[in-house]
Design a protein around this motif. Structure first.
Motif, PDB file in Angstrom:
ATOM      1  N   LYS A   1      -0.307  23.688 -55.411  1.00 26.38           N
ATOM      2  CA  LYS A   1      -0.588  23.037 -54.130  1.00 26.38           C
ATOM      3  C   LYS A   1      -1.664  21.974 -54.274  1.00 26.38           C
ATOM      4  N   VAL A   2      -2.660  22.253 -55.094  1.00 31.15           N
ATOM      5  CA  VAL A   2      -3.733  21.275 -55.297  1.00 31.15           C
ATOM      6  C   VAL A   2      -3.201  20.041 -56.019  1.00 31.15           C
TER       7      VAL A   2
ATOM      8  N   SER B   1      -1.174  17.988 -53.689  1.00 32.77           N
ATOM      9  CA  SER B   1      -2.053  17.333 -52.712  1.00 32.77           C
ATOM     10  C   SER B   1      -2.720  16.106 -53.324  1.00 32.77           C
ATOM     11  N   LEU B   2      -3.195  16.250 -54.564  1.00 33.65           N
ATOM     12  CA  LEU B   2      -3.794  15.107 -55.253  1.00 33.65           C
ATOM     13  C   LEU B   2      -2.785  13.980 -55.427  1.00 33.65           C
TER      14      LEU B   2
ATOM     15  N   ALA C   1      -0.179  13.365 -53.527  1.00 41.13           N
ATOM     16  CA  ALA C   1       0.070  12.754 -52.227  1.00 41.13           C
ATOM     17  C   ALA C   1      -1.040  11.783 -51.842  1.00 41.13           C
ATOM     18  N   ILE C   2      -2.285  12.183 -52.101  1.00 41.39           N
ATOM     19  CA  ILE C   2      -3.412  11.298 -51.788  1.00 41.39           C
ATOM     20  C   ILE C   2      -3.345  10.033 -52.636  1.00 41.39           C
TER      21      ILE C   2
ATOM     22  N   CYS D   1      -8.735  10.680 -57.713  1.00 48.74           N
ATOM     23  CA  CYS D   1      -7.911  11.889 -57.692  1.00 48.74           C
ATOM     24  C   CYS D   1      -7.097  12.064 -58.968  1.00 48.74           C
TER      25      CYS D   1
END
Length: 296
Positions: A198-199, A202-203, A205-206, A224
């Protein structure tokens, strides 16, 4: 490198000499940061006087050189060392480095803004020569837009390099600590780094969305990427150790990586994300266990 670590840990005077002395020299601030990480990781709160003198020396160096890089790396590396000393995992340390990079960007854009403008002007002067005929084909508005990007891009460059150097100095300090007091310990720690699924997503996506929200949010993309790049390097180290390959494989990776970072960096990011989904080391370990036949 062991003699340097031995000298640093010989006593408070020796540690202060290295931390404060190297912080005053523009080209050796990284050694001061790594030495401070070693003392902090080993001594905890007892290292406060050594780090305080090192920070004072870094402030003096900044006052005379107007270069904030050394001071930012000192503060960044020692902040991450505090997290590691508190027992946080390397995954959290790498994620914490993103916050370090953001704080460096804020500091550069506010406290150290006087150092940014000359660098941005130098980049703007070099840009026509670097781009050649492509730059000459731009309209006046396009050239003005490129010129306006110089300051934000300079801030991004300084913050990104400060983040990477902070992590590298912490790695060097931790390596010294393990070499002196826990041989092989750092290698096991580093090879175990793996960003959770998940992390990692998320990175990613950012990194993909940040450029669409403005010039200054663009900084999130390189910042990121740092945790993912180090996670990919940890994966490579882990696979080499797991398969008991020769060390020249790692040498080849780093020799190739240094001059081609712009090309290989995105590949390492992708590799780290795929590893967060698949877990190469875990799968290979399970496969090796299933195939064990008791011989060797």
């Amino acid at each position: 490198m062991r003699p340097i670590a031995d000298f640093i840990m010989r006593g408070r005077v020796q540690a202060t000499l290295v931390v404060a002395g190297c912080a005053a020299l523009p080209l050796l601030f990284w050694l001061s940061a790594a030495a401070g990480c070693l003392v902090l990781l080993r001594r905890g709160s007892d290292a406060s006087s050594v780090l305080g003198l090192g920070l004072l020396s870094g402030l003096v160096s900044w006052h005379f050189t107007q270069d904030p890089a050394g001071l930012l790396v000192l503060l960044g590396a020692w902040s991450l060392a505090l997290m590691l000393r508190a027992g946080h995992s390397w995954n959290r340390i790498l994620l914490g480095s993103v916050a370090v990079g953001l704080l460096c960007a804020v500091c550069v854009g506010t406290v150290f803004s006087s150092a940014v403008e000359p660098l941005a002007k130098a980049f703007a002067d070099v840009l026509p020569q670097a781009m050649g005929e492509v730059y000459q084909s731009f309209s006046a508005d396009q050239k003005a837009a490129f010129g306006a990007l110089m300051v934000p891009l300079t801030i991004i460059s300084i913050a990104f390099s400060s983040q990477v150097l902070s992590v590298l100095c912490l790695i060097l300090g931790r390596y010294w600590q393990a070499m002196l007091y826990n041989p092989g310990g750092f290698g096991r720690e580093f090879r175990a780094i793996r960003i959770p699924r998940k992390v990692a997503l998320s990175l990613l996506a950012i990194m993909c969305l940040a450029p669409f929200f403005g010039t200054y949010t663009l900084i999130l993309s390189p910042l990121c990427s740092v945790p993912l790049v180090f996670a990919a390097l940890a994966l490579i180290h882990g696979l080499v150790a797991q398969k008991k390959l020769a060390g020249f494989w790692l040498v080849g990776v780093y020799v190739t990586l240094l001059p081609f970072m712009q090309l290989l960096g995105p590949l390492l990011v992708v590799l780290a994300i795929v590893d967060s989904l698949i877990d190469f080391r875990g799968r290979l370990a399970s496969k090796d266990a299933d195939n064990a036949n008791g011989e060797g």
